[in-house]
Design a protein around this motif. Structure first.
Motif, mmCIF file in Angstrom:
data_model
loop_
_atom_site.group_PDB
_atom_site.id
_atom_site.type_symbol
_atom_site.label_atom_id
_atom_site.label_comp_id
_atom_site.label_asym_id
_atom_site.label_seq_id
_atom_site.Cartn_x
_atom_site.Cartn_y
_atom_site.Cartn_z
ATOM 1 N N VAL A 143 0.879 -1.202 0.040
ATOM 2 C CA VAL A 143 0.100 -0.022 -0.035
ATOM 3 C C VAL A 143 0.834 1.252 0.058
ATOM 4 O O VAL A 143 0.635 2.041 -0.860
ATOM 5 N N ALA B 53 1.054 4.108 -2.924
ATOM 6 C CA ALA B 53 0.661 5.459 -2.475
ATOM 7 C C ALA B 53 1.958 6.464 -2.872
ATOM 8 O O ALA B 53 1.493 7.601 -3.251
ATOM 9 N N LEU B 54 2.890 6.023 -2.752
ATOM 10 C CA LEU B 54 4.195 6.815 -2.805
ATOM 11 C C LEU B 54 5.106 6.743 -3.987
ATOM 12 O O LEU B 54 5.972 7.719 -4.327
ATOM 13 N N ALA C 41 -10.429 5.155 3.133
ATOM 14 C CA ALA C 41 -10.199 5.133 1.693
ATOM 15 C C ALA C 41 -11.343 5.022 0.782
ATOM 16 O O ALA C 41 -11.605 5.558 0.061
ATOM 17 N N VAL D 272 -6.445 2.469 -3.497
ATOM 18 C CA VAL D 272 -5.143 2.723 -2.634
ATOM 19 C C VAL D 272 -4.904 4.189 -2.789
ATOM 20 O O VAL D 272 -4.190 4.755 -1.858
ATOM 21 N N THR D 273 -5.139 4.964 -3.836
ATOM 22 C CA THR D 273 -4.858 6.299 -3.853
ATOM 23 C C THR D 273 -5.337 7.328 -2.821
ATOM 24 O O THR D 273 -4.904 8.234 -2.482
ATOM 25 N N PHE E 248 -5.991 6.040 0.251
ATOM 26 C CA PHE E 248 -5.617 5.532 1.729
ATOM 27 C C PHE E 248 -5.047 6.673 2.422
ATOM 28 O O PHE E 248 -4.052 7.409 2.048
ATOM 29 N N THR F 238 -2.579 8.788 4.660
ATOM 30 C CA THR F 238 -1.271 8.679 4.932
ATOM 31 C C THR F 238 -1.022 8.709 6.283
ATOM 32 O O THR F 238 0.064 8.045 6.540
ATOM 33 N N LEU G 276 -1.093 4.995 7.110
ATOM 34 C CA LEU G 276 -0.118 4.354 6.400
ATOM 35 C C LEU G 276 1.169 4.696 7.245
ATOM 36 O O LEU G 276 2.108 3.656 7.301
#
Length: 361
Positions: free
Chosen positions: A34, A38-39, A177, A297-298, A300, A302, A305
């Motif tokens: 994940v 995202a990164l 999310a 997931v975009t 989610f 942070t 995370l």
């Protein structure tokens, strides 16, 4: 030794123990996947597709609940921004070639004997520290949400269920999310040849050296010993090296991650009840299903995370502490945090050899 010899007499079983064991192996995999999605430019559906494929392949081929995990040093360094996505691709391909060649030459035992345990554990600690730093930075973006996630982890820790807490926090973040994204839209994986262009650099080579040190000790030799201890199965380290090299060379060019067989994941599956490759079949199907709804997931959060990354860092750091030379492990970890993992690996390897010759620490 042929895979048929390893597999001989082992039937697959699907029951509650295999299901629980399958979930136990996903605790550190999903947060890293994940975070990477995202990164970085990596596609989470495609990454999960390859995890699902190889869970199924090795579960059936070995008849054992072998772990299929990201190569944590390489993936952790990418999440932390120490190497780029392109360097991760190049490093994964290089690691795959080295592992396949090492397996053919039956070189794992000799390679592992050249690198002391403290150097390997120090690299683990360095990656743990880098992940923890990144996690804290992400959590700082929403202190309230991060605090709630930390509270859940703390309660689970008191109840001695830290692994379960990771799944709960991940699930809670997934719900947020979905709400933020306005629902779940099916997203089919779309593997393409080198969706992220390989970037062969000196930094990628350094990261590969550090990862291979961990892989030789933890994913090959230690996993081989665990197969014998927990399942009375003779799985040579070089056979495992060949499997890991094949995964890297098959998946990385098509959007997958460099993958390995971790001893921690195998132990986790066993601790949760897995006894056969049925756990891999269950988890493989779950990963393939997740790949079809992973577009969320975009969205989610942070901050959640970040907390998950700190939990992963804690598990990795605990593994690093299983060594007699803790001062050297700590030194290598700090060097890795302040400079790079390649330099830390070299410092640790040289220092460990010197201590073997002149004294102990």
């Amino acid at each position: 030794m042929a895979l048929a010899d390893v597999r001989a007499g082992r039937s697959l079983r699907i029951d509650a123990g295999e299901l629980a064991g399958a979930l136990g192996d996903s605790v550190t995999v999903l947060p890293l996947v994940v975070a990477l999605g995202a990164l970085t430019p990596f596609s989470v559906p495609t990454v999960l597709l390859w995890f699902g494929v190889f869970q199924l392949v090795w579960g059936v081929a070995y008849g054992l609940p072998l772990s299929v995990e990201p190569m944590k040093a390489l993936v952790g360094l990418t999440i932390a921004g120490t190497i780029t996505a392109g360097e991760l691709v190049a490093a994964g391909l290089l690691a795959g070639v080295v592992l396949v060649v090492a397996a053919r030459l039956r070189a794992l035992g000799r390679i592992e004997s050249l690198v002391g345990e403290a150097a390997i554990r120090g690299v683990q600690l360095a990656v743990a520290l880098l992940l923890a730093r990144t996690g804290v930075e992400l959590a700082a973006g929403d202190p309230t949400l991060a605090a709630a996630s930390v509270g859940l982890v703390a309660v689970a820790a008191v109840a001695r269920r830290v692994r379960l807490s990771s799944l709960l926090v991940l699930g809670g973040g997934a719900v947020l999310a979905v709400v933020a994204a306005g629902g779940v839209s099916p997203t089919l994986p779309s593997p393409a040849v080198f969706p992220t262009v390989p970037t062969p650099t000196f930094g990628a080579a350094e990261a590969t050296a550090g990862q291979l040190a961990m892989t030789a000790g933890n994913a090959a030799v230690a996993t081989s010993l665990l197969c014998s201890d927990l399942f009375d199965a003779d799985v040579p380290p070089d056979r495992l090296a060949g499997s890991m090299g094949a995964m890297c060379l098959a998946a990385v060019p098509f959007g997958g991650l460099p993958m390995c067989h971790g001893s921690g994941g195998l132990a986790g599956k066993h601790a949760f009840g897995a006894r056969t490759g049925g756990a891999n079949v269950v988890l493989g199907v779950l990963y393939l299903a997740a790949a079809c709804v992973a577009g969320v997931v975009t969205a989610f959060p942070t901050a959640v995370l970040g907390v998950l990354l700190v939990v992963v860092a804690w598990h990795l750091g605990r593994a690093a502490a299983r060594c007699d030379r803790l001062l050297l492990v700590a030194a290598v970890g700090v060097v890795g945090l302040l400079t790079n993992v390649g330099a830390a690996f070299l410092v640790g390897a040289v220092a460990d050899r010197l201590l073997d010759r002149f004294g102990s620490a």
